[in-house]
Motif scaffolding. Structure first.
Motif, PDB file in Angstrom:
ATOM      1  N   ILE A  79      -8.208  13.609  -0.620  1.00  0.00           N
ATOM      2  CA  ILE A  79      -6.771  13.543  -0.367  1.00  0.00           C
ATOM      3  C   ILE A  79      -6.484  12.115   0.080  1.00  0.00           C
ATOM      4  N   ILE A  80      -5.590  11.442  -0.646  1.00  0.00           N
ATOM      5  CA  ILE A  80      -5.264  10.046  -0.348  1.00  0.00           C
ATOM      6  C   ILE A  80      -3.757   9.900  -0.171  1.00  0.00           C
ATOM      7  N   PRO A  81      -3.323   8.862   0.539  1.00  0.00           N
ATOM      8  CA  PRO A  81      -1.875   8.678   0.730  1.00  0.00           C
ATOM      9  C   PRO A  81      -1.217   8.119  -0.529  1.00  0.00           C
ATOM     10  N   PRO A  82       0.071   8.395  -0.726  1.00  0.00           N
ATOM     11  CA  PRO A  82       0.803   7.814  -1.862  1.00  0.00           C
ATOM     12  C   PRO A  82       0.905   6.296  -1.709  1.00  0.00           C
ATOM     13  N   VAL A  83       1.152   5.622  -2.809  1.00  0.00           N
ATOM     14  CA  VAL A  83       1.305   4.163  -2.810  1.00  0.00           C
ATOM     15  C   VAL A  83       2.714   3.806  -3.289  1.00  0.00           C
ATOM     16  N   PRO A  84       3.228   2.631  -2.901  1.00  0.00           N
ATOM     17  CA  PRO A  84       4.570   2.245  -3.361  1.00  0.00           C
ATOM     18  C   PRO A  84       4.605   2.014  -4.872  1.00  0.00           C
ATOM     19  N   THR A  85       5.737   2.325  -5.495  1.00  0.00           N
ATOM     20  CA  THR A  85       5.936   2.025  -6.912  1.00  0.00           C
ATOM     21  C   THR A  85       6.090   0.516  -7.073  1.00  0.00           C
ATOM     22  N   LEU A  86       6.087   0.049  -8.302  1.00  0.00           N
ATOM     23  CA  LEU A  86       6.182  -1.391  -8.556  1.00  0.00           C
ATOM     24  C   LEU A  86       7.428  -2.014  -7.940  1.00  0.00           C
ATOM     25  N   ASP A  87       8.553  -1.286  -7.956  1.00  0.00           N
ATOM     26  CA  ASP A  87       9.793  -1.828  -7.374  1.00  0.00           C
ATOM     27  C   ASP A  87       9.871  -1.594  -5.865  1.00  0.00           C
ATOM     28  N   ARG A  88       8.873  -0.908  -5.328  1.00  0.00           N
ATOM     29  CA  ARG A  88       8.743  -0.609  -3.894  1.00  0.00           C
ATOM     30  C   ARG A  88       9.847   0.308  -3.363  1.00  0.00           C
ATOM     31  N   ASN A  89      10.582   0.972  -4.240  1.00  0.00           N
ATOM     32  CA  ASN A  89      11.645   1.875  -3.799  1.00  0.00           C
ATOM     33  C   ASN A  89      11.166   3.298  -3.585  1.00  0.00           C
ATOM     34  N   CYS A  90      10.133   3.723  -4.314  1.00  0.00           N
ATOM     35  CA  CYS A  90       9.619   5.092  -4.220  1.00  0.00           C
ATOM     36  C   CYS A  90       8.119   5.059  -3.924  1.00  0.00           C
ATOM     37  N   MET A  91       7.572   6.219  -3.682  1.00  0.00           N
ATOM     38  CA  MET A  91       6.125   6.360  -3.500  1.00  0.00           C
ATOM     39  C   MET A  91       5.598   7.203  -4.654  1.00  0.00           C
ATOM     40  N   SER A  92       4.366   6.915  -5.092  1.00  0.00           N
ATOM     41  CA  SER A  92       3.755   7.705  -6.163  1.00  0.00           C
ATOM     42  C   SER A  92       2.253   7.812  -5.920  1.00  0.00           C
ATOM     43  N   CYS A  93       1.639   8.713  -6.636  1.00  0.00           N
ATOM     44  CA  CYS A  93       0.194   8.871  -6.568  1.00  0.00           C
ATOM     45  C   CYS A  93      -0.440   7.976  -7.630  1.00  0.00           C
ATOM     46  N   PRO A  94      -1.661   7.466  -7.373  1.00  0.00           N
ATOM     47  CA  PRO A  94      -2.336   6.679  -8.411  1.00  0.00           C
ATOM     48  C   PRO A  94      -2.424   7.494  -9.711  1.00  0.00           C
ATOM     49  N   GLY A  95      -2.203   6.820 -10.841  1.00  0.00           N
ATOM     50  CA  GLY A  95      -2.249   7.495 -12.130  1.00  0.00           C
ATOM     51  C   GLY A  95      -0.958   8.204 -12.493  1.00  0.00           C
ATOM     52  N   THR A  96       0.119   7.926 -11.741  1.00  0.00           N
ATOM     53  CA  THR A  96       1.414   8.535 -12.023  1.00  0.00           C
ATOM     54  C   THR A  96       2.506   7.470 -12.061  1.00  0.00           C
ATOM     55  N   CYS A  97       3.675   7.862 -12.542  1.00  0.00           N
ATOM     56  CA  CYS A  97       4.864   7.007 -12.584  1.00  0.00           C
ATOM     57  C   CYS A  97       6.041   7.788 -12.019  1.00  0.00           C
ATOM     58  N   VAL A  98       6.979   7.082 -11.445  1.00  0.00           N
ATOM     59  CA  VAL A  98       8.236   7.684 -10.997  1.00  0.00           C
ATOM     60  C   VAL A  98       9.335   7.166 -11.910  1.00  0.00           C
ATOM     61  N   TYR A  99      10.120   8.104 -12.452  1.00  0.00           N
ATOM     62  CA  TYR A  99      11.225   7.726 -13.321  1.00  0.00           C
ATOM     63  C   TYR A  99      12.301   8.794 -13.229  1.00  0.00           C
ATOM     64  N   GLY A 100      13.520   8.384 -12.983  1.00  0.00           N
ATOM     65  CA  GLY A 100      14.640   9.325 -12.935  1.00  0.00           C
ATOM     66  C   GLY A 100      14.479  10.395 -11.871  1.00  0.00           C
ATOM     67  N   GLY A 101      13.805  10.055 -10.776  1.00  0.00           N
ATOM     68  CA  GLY A 101      13.623  11.002  -9.680  1.00  0.00           C
ATOM     69  C   GLY A 101      12.503  12.001  -9.904  1.00  0.00           C
ATOM     70  N   LYS A 102      11.727  11.806 -10.968  1.00  0.00           N
ATOM     71  CA  LYS A 102      10.625  12.723 -11.265  1.00  0.00           C
ATOM     72  C   LYS A 102       9.301  11.970 -11.310  1.00  0.00           C
ATOM     73  N   LEU A 103       8.232  12.717 -11.087  1.00  0.00           N
ATOM     74  CA  LEU A 103       6.883  12.163 -11.121  1.00  0.00           C
ATOM     75  C   LEU A 103       6.225  12.561 -12.433  1.00  0.00           C
TER      76      LEU A 103
END
Length: 143
Positions: A79-103
């Motif tokens: 279990i690891i903590p989420p990391v900031p997205t490239l724009d630093r506005n959201c958090m995501s898990c490694p190996g994922t993307c955030v787009y349109g409010g969805k993972l």
């Protein structure tokens, strides 16, 4: 309103954004479900919100989406903590993307926020979207 969280809160966030902009004498106002910002001003980034914008003539029309809520990520058995997205506005898990409010998981394909073009989740949280067609502004903003 296109928000994955409470719509009233999202509407209030956009209203506050518009009101703060009005106080600063910028040309920002609502156009259907979009926040309209006209030249020479730029669209506002709102912390913990994903933004998708369409530009037409001298104005930019943006929709804001809430970031998904993440407490922890699982990688194999860890279990690891989420990391900031490239724009630093959201958090995501490694190996994922955030787009349109969805993972999305890496390699997932999905509709762009304009509901016309297609996107794919790439490595390192990057999202690549086609730009084959420009959406109708009235349809995009729900007018």
């Amino acid at each position: 309103m296109y928000c994955s969280m409470n719509s009233i809160l999202c509407a209030c966030v956009l209203w506050i954004c518009v009101m703060v902009s009005a106080a600063g004498k910028t040309k920002r106002n609502m156009y259907g479900d979009c926040v309209r910002v006209c030249h020479p001003h730029n669209p506002t980034w709102i912390k913990k919100m994903f933004r998708y914008c369409v530009t037409e003539n001298e104005c930019t029309y943006c929709k804001y989406y809430s970031c998904p809520e993440l407490q922890q990520c699982k990688k194999r058995r860890l279990i690891i903590p989420p990391v900031p997205t490239l724009d630093r506005n959201c958090m995501s898990c490694p190996g994922t993307c955030v787009y349109g409010g969805k993972l999305y998981k890496r390699t997932d394909r999905f509709k762009a926020a304009d509901d016309i073009n297609e996107c794919q989740c790439k490595n390192f949280g990057r999202v690549h979207c086609s730009r084959k067609k420009k959406p109708s502004l009235r349809k995009y903003c729900g007018i």
